[in-house]
Design an enzyme around this catalytic site. Structure first.
Site, PDB file in Angstrom:
ATOM      1  N   LYS A  45      16.860  35.446  68.256  1.00 53.02           N
ATOM      2  CA  LYS A  45      16.980  34.018  67.951  1.00 53.02           C
ATOM      3  C   LYS A  45      18.200  33.424  68.637  1.00 53.02           C
ATOM      4  O   LYS A  45      18.139  32.328  69.197  1.00 53.02           O
ATOM      5  CB  LYS A  45      17.066  33.800  66.431  1.00 53.02           C
ATOM      6  CG  LYS A  45      15.728  34.013  65.740  1.00 53.02           C
ATOM      7  CD  LYS A  45      15.835  34.072  64.232  1.00 53.02           C
ATOM      8  CE  LYS A  45      14.466  34.432  63.645  1.00 53.02           C
ATOM      9  NZ  LYS A  45      14.496  34.659  62.203  1.00 53.02           N
ATOM     10  N   GLN A  75      18.399  34.736  57.316  1.00 53.10           N
ATOM     11  CA  GLN A  75      17.408  35.759  57.653  1.00 53.10           C
ATOM     12  C   GLN A  75      16.962  36.517  56.406  1.00 53.10           C
ATOM     13  O   GLN A  75      17.786  36.958  55.601  1.00 53.10           O
ATOM     14  CB  GLN A  75      18.019  36.729  58.686  1.00 53.10           C
ATOM     15  CG  GLN A  75      17.082  37.785  59.208  1.00 53.10           C
ATOM     16  CD  GLN A  75      16.020  37.233  60.148  1.00 53.10           C
ATOM     17  OE1 GLN A  75      16.115  36.144  60.678  1.00 53.10           O
ATOM     18  NE2 GLN A  75      14.968  37.999  60.351  1.00 53.10           N
ATOM     19  N   ASP A 134      13.381  26.660  58.564  1.00 55.49           N
ATOM     20  CA  ASP A 134      12.308  27.576  58.166  1.00 55.49           C
ATOM     21  C   ASP A 134      11.201  26.816  57.429  1.00 55.49           C
ATOM     22  O   ASP A 134      10.103  27.339  57.243  1.00 55.49           O
ATOM     23  CB  ASP A 134      12.845  28.649  57.200  1.00 55.49           C
ATOM     24  CG  ASP A 134      13.253  29.943  57.896  1.00 55.49           C
ATOM     25  OD1 ASP A 134      12.666  30.260  58.946  1.00 55.49           O
ATOM     26  OD2 ASP A 134      14.141  30.632  57.369  1.00 55.49           O
TER      27      ASP A 134
END
Ligand SMILES: Nc1nc(=O)c2c([nH]1)NC[C@@H]1CN(c3ccc(C(=O)N[C@@H](CCC(=O)O)C(=O)O)cc3)C=[N+]21
Length: 299
Positions: free
Chosen positions: A54, A98, A121
């Site tokens: 990422k 995460q 997200d």
């Protein structure tokens, strides 16, 4: 019939290129650089790999990447203090913690702490509600990536029978909402559905996110259907000791003899997830600065 293999890796590269173009225009015209903060708690090796990927992709598209690594035993209070600081930071447009997080923390509470406008997200209750209501929020990255692949592959989705296998908040539910928004007739099936093979067999569009490797069989697939495989199970490599390989939720070999088009694992949905994370960060930055949203990079 031999299915066309949908090249998610190439499509993701194209999306990242579009994001990079918008980022450079944003810098040139408005002197703004989108920023993504990634929080990693603990030292899970798989998570380390994802976070590194990422970071690399973020920097490559010209955005700023902020990485925050916290010890596995960090208290909720200390994690929340960091999230509050990122919520308040005008250079941070997107925040991602995460998953999975260690046992003593709650993913639900972590997501709830993130400003919904920075929840790239798309997992917060606010963003789930906006999606369900057909309003503009931030859409979870993996379903958004699948939608982009489907629109590219199928064109107009109106009237198609779509079956989503899996009902998670992370994927199945938002995927179903997106397909509904694009005028599909949507069935959400799961591991406890009666006659799962029969339900799948009706699908013009079959999206498999059951989380069980190779569960969807070739004879569950309607000839010519478009099959999107969201599963990623890591198994020991059959030939290379000490190495692992990824397998999907679809039994790829037999399925590819029946389907019209199918995503491989790896190289299908996975790369789209990261590309859509970048797209969401760009979208969040544009909104934060009151600018027009990028076309084609949102749902
Ligand atoms: N807050 C949060 N958001 C996430 O989006 C999130 C997360 N936590 N935790 C873990 C999962 C998993 N995930 C993937 C991203 C990219 C690939 C990907 O690019 N896969 C490549 C292969 C990578 C490889 O070979 O290991 C592929 O399928 O071709 C896979 C999986 C994001 N996740």
């Amino acid at each position: 019939m031999v299915a066309q293999i949908i090249d998610g890796k190439a499509f993701a590269a194209k999306v990242r290129g579009q994001v990079a173009q918008h980022v450079s225009a944003l810098k040139a015209q408005h002197n703004q650089t989108p920023g993504l903060a990634v929080v990693l708690v603990g030292e899970d090796p798989a998570s380390e790999v994802y976070v590194a990927a990422k970071h690399k992709a973020t920097v490559e598209t010209g955005m700023t990447s902020f990485e925050h690594k916290l010890p596995a035993d960090v208290s909720e209070a200390d994690l929340f203090a960091l999230i509050d600081q990122l919520n308040a930071d005008p250079d941070v447009h997107g925040i991602l913690c995460q998953f999975p997080v260690p046992e003593h923390l709650s993913e639900r509470r972590v997501v709830a702490r993130i400003d919904p406008a920075k929840d790239v997200d798309g997992l917060s209750v606010v963003n789930a509600g906006l999606l369900a209501s057909g309003e503009a929020g931030l859409v979870p990255c993996t379903p958004l990536g699948c939608l982009m692949l489907l629109r590219d592959q199928v064109g107009d989705l109106t009237g198609k029978d779509a079956v989503v296998v899996g009902r998670s908040n992370l994927f199945g539910k938002p995927m179903a909402q997106l397909l509904l928004r694009d005028n599909c007739t949507v069935t959400v099936a799961h591991s406890r559905s009666n006659d799962l093979p029969g339900i799948c067999k009706r699908a013009d569009i079959l999206v498999a996110a059951v989380g069980r490797a190779q569960m969807v069989q070739g004879d569950w697939i309607k000839p010519g259907a478009t099959v999107i495989d969201v599963g990623i199970t890591r198994v020991p490599h059959p030939e290379k000791p000490g190495k692992s390989r990824l397998i999907g939720d679809v039994d790829f070999g037999p399925a590819s003899e029946v389907a019209g088009a199918i995503t491989p694992v790896p190289g299908g949905v996975g790369p789209m997830t990261i590309a859509c994370l970048l797209a969401n960060t760009l979208t969040a930055a544009c909104r934060a600065h009151g600018l027009a949203e990028p076309q084609g990079l949102t749902a």
